[in-house]
Design an enzyme around this catalytic site. Structure first.
Site, mmCIF file in Angstrom:
data_model
loop_
_atom_site.group_PDB
_atom_site.id
_atom_site.type_symbol
_atom_site.label_atom_id
_atom_site.label_comp_id
_atom_site.label_asym_id
_atom_site.label_seq_id
_atom_site.Cartn_x
_atom_site.Cartn_y
_atom_site.Cartn_z
ATOM 1 N N LYS A 124 0.822 -1.218 0.000
ATOM 2 C CA LYS A 124 0.000 0.000 0.000
ATOM 3 C C LYS A 124 0.857 1.270 0.000
ATOM 4 C CE LYS A 124 -4.177 -2.018 0.783
ATOM 5 N NZ LYS A 124 -3.903 -3.461 0.819
HETATM 6 C C1 LIG Z 1 -4.556 -4.588 0.322
HETATM 7 C C2 LIG Z 1 -3.784 -5.856 0.274
HETATM 8 C C3 LIG Z 1 -4.050 -6.842 -0.700
HETATM 9 C C4 LIG Z 1 -5.200 -6.737 -1.687
HETATM 10 O O1 LIG Z 1 -5.010 -5.732 -2.640
HETATM 11 P P1 LIG Z 1 -6.268 -5.203 -3.509
HETATM 12 O O2 LIG Z 1 -5.734 -4.046 -4.272
HETATM 13 O O3 LIG Z 1 -7.308 -4.809 -2.507
HETATM 14 O O4 LIG Z 1 -6.731 -6.321 -4.371
HETATM 15 C C5 LIG Z 1 -3.227 -7.961 -0.731
HETATM 16 N N1 LIG Z 1 -2.226 -8.122 0.153
HETATM 17 C C6 LIG Z 1 -1.944 -7.204 1.118
HETATM 18 C C7 LIG Z 1 -0.845 -7.471 2.073
HETATM 19 C C8 LIG Z 1 -2.705 -6.035 1.202
HETATM 20 O O5 LIG Z 1 -2.422 -5.125 2.147
#
Ligand SMILES: *Cc1c(COP(=O)(O)O)cnc(C)c1O
Length: 464
Positions: free
Chosen positions: A112
């Site tokens: 993120k």
């Molecule tokens: C947010 C997240 C995901 C999923 O990503 P999306 O964009 O919502 O599909 C997968 N793995 C981790 C560790 C995350 O923080």
């Protein structure tokens, strides 16, 4: 570049207005009016660029003059200068057919950060330029909150309030959010589940006069800036392998929850990147796996898993893909989303399903398979997968065929999910930055999960 809504009833807006709008005012999602198409020559010219240079080129296509290039360059440098690895998102070779794209070298050890470091700086830039107050309000199941807070802590003109479900995030996630001691950050630890937090936020945003009075802005993954930032590393990984002599299309396997990350991969493919299979990996919350296999999009029973950031029943970015699946027909998307609201399911016809299966392959990973994959890779190669990455790797193992090269996206560092790693019987050493969190005091307000209680906290914070 102009941005339009998947439901087609708002006037086109520029990039900065699209960021500020978040969700489109007609309830749809914002998408670029045209997807820029890259020639083979342009791709070749980009092959040797550093991550930051590549990010600047990709963003330039979508921001086109709204932010002058030297200022955009500064935003990119500030955003990716905080990453611990000089490559920003390095690619590790596991074996000839599998590489791991490590997206966790930012401040909070999850992917993120790639988008939220940039979005944080972008909000700060917009606040300075427009002299506007930015009050971010969001809900998190763990990773987004920590990352969003880290993206804006201490920044002038911005305050952030994040709701997380009380004692339902991992220990490290909780510490990352609550040990931040900047005056512009408020953590609300809410009695209830993540879905309660999300619903309360939605309802507060739906009160338009409340939203305007307190200058509320969103941070969730439907923000188009997040998608664009995530597109960059697909290019980066592809070029990195191309420079190492890997030829032809490359598969990407993506641990998926809200469909944001994999949609960025779809966008990269539409821009002209030679992507082979886009493998959509889910955990036991497999609404998207069922959609790709059966053409039915219908929330199922919620399951708690070892990969909690993918424990999602309704994927908020899915509507963006529907829009392209229906040939940019906003009226069709409006109709489908209206039916979904009424009937709780979407069923697509056979010709559309064929297209979906040309765009994606999908595999849902069971809980025991997730842990077993972590164990097997650790024993065989010494590489420790976090439980989200493990889903992507397990799906790649299932779906990639002989002779294909697959890049599995690693969305978090295993230290963030030690509760699951311990179940495999592996003792990991924490990075120093994570170890240090355990000694810091926590700052959070524990509140009842009601709209009134949350609104009162929000008002108190934003009026102070
Ligand atoms: C947010 C997240 C995901 C999923 O990503 P999306 O964009 O919502 O599909 C997968 N793995 C981790 C560790 C995350 O923080």
């Amino acid at each position: 570049m102009e941005y339009i809504s998947t439901r087609g009833t708002i006037a086109p807006v520029g990039f900065i207005d699209a960021i500020l709008m978040g969700l489109a005012d007609d309830g749809g999602l914002l998408v670029p009016k045209q997807i820029p198409a890259l020639s083979a020559e342009r791709l070749k010219a980009w092959e040797s660029l550093s991550y930051r240079e590549l990010a600047l080129e990709v963003f330039s296509l979508y921001i086109e003059g709204e932010i002058p290039r030297d200022e955009l360059k500064k935003l990119v440098d500030d955003s990716y200068g905080t990453f611990r690895d000089p490559e920003v998102t390095p690619v590790r070779r596991i074996n000839d057919r599998l590489h791991v794209l490590e997206l966790f070298h930012g401040p909070t050890f999850a992917f993120k950060d790639v988008a939220l470091q940039f979005l944080g700086n972008l909000y700060s830039y917009i606040s300075r330029k427009n002299n506007s107050i930015i009050h971010i309000l969001g809900a998190t199941s763990g990773d987004t909150g920590a990352s969003a807070i880290e993206g804006v802590r201490g920044k002038e003109g911005i305050r952030i309030c994040i709701l997380h479900p009380h004692q339902k995030v991992s220990k490290v996630q909780e510490l990352q959010m609550t040990t931040v001691n900047d005056a512009n950050v408020l953590n609300l630890s809410v009695h209830g589940t993540f879905d309660d937090c999300q619903r309360i936020i939605k309802e507060l945003f739906a009160d338009v006069s409340f939203k305007h009075k307190y200058h509320l802005r969103a941070i969730n993954s439907i923000n188009i800036a997040r998608i664009l930032a995530q597109t960059v590393y697909y290019f980066y990984a592809y070029f990195k392998l191309a420079r190492q002599g890997v030829q032809g299309a490359i598969n990407f396997s993506v641990p998926t929850g809200n469909f944001g990350d994999i949609f960025a991969g779809y966008l990269a493919k539409r821009m002209g990147l030679p992507v082979g299979k886009l493998i959509l990996a889910t955990n036991e919350n497999n609404i998207l796996e069922r959609f790709v296999k059966e053409g039915v999009y219908e929330p199922g029973e919620f399951r708690g898993t070892y990969s909690p950031s993918m424990d999602i029943q309704v994927a908020s970015n899915f509507e963006r893909y529907l829009y392209y699946l229906y040939g940019a027909d906003a009226a069709a998307v409006s109709g489908i989303m209206g039916d979904f609201k009424k009937n709780g399911r979407i069923v697509i016809p056979a010709d559309k399903l064929k297209q979906v299966q040309a765009d994606f392959d999908a595999y849902g990973v069971q809980n025991d398979e997730c842990l077993a994959t972590i164990g097997t890779y650790y024993d065989d190669t010494g590489y420790l997968l976090d439980p989200h990455t493990s889903c992507g790797v397990a799906a790649a193992d299932k779906l990639a065929e002989a002779g294909e090269v697959t890049v599995a996206l690693s969305t978090a560092h295993p230290a963030k999910f030690n509760e699951s790693i311990q179940l495999v019987g592996i003792d990991q050493t924490f990075p120093a930055q994570i170890e240090a969190l355990f000694d810091k005091p926590q700052h959070q307000t524990i509140v009842e999960g009601t709209n009134e209680a949350i609104a009162a906290q929000v008002v108190k914070f934003y009026e102070a």
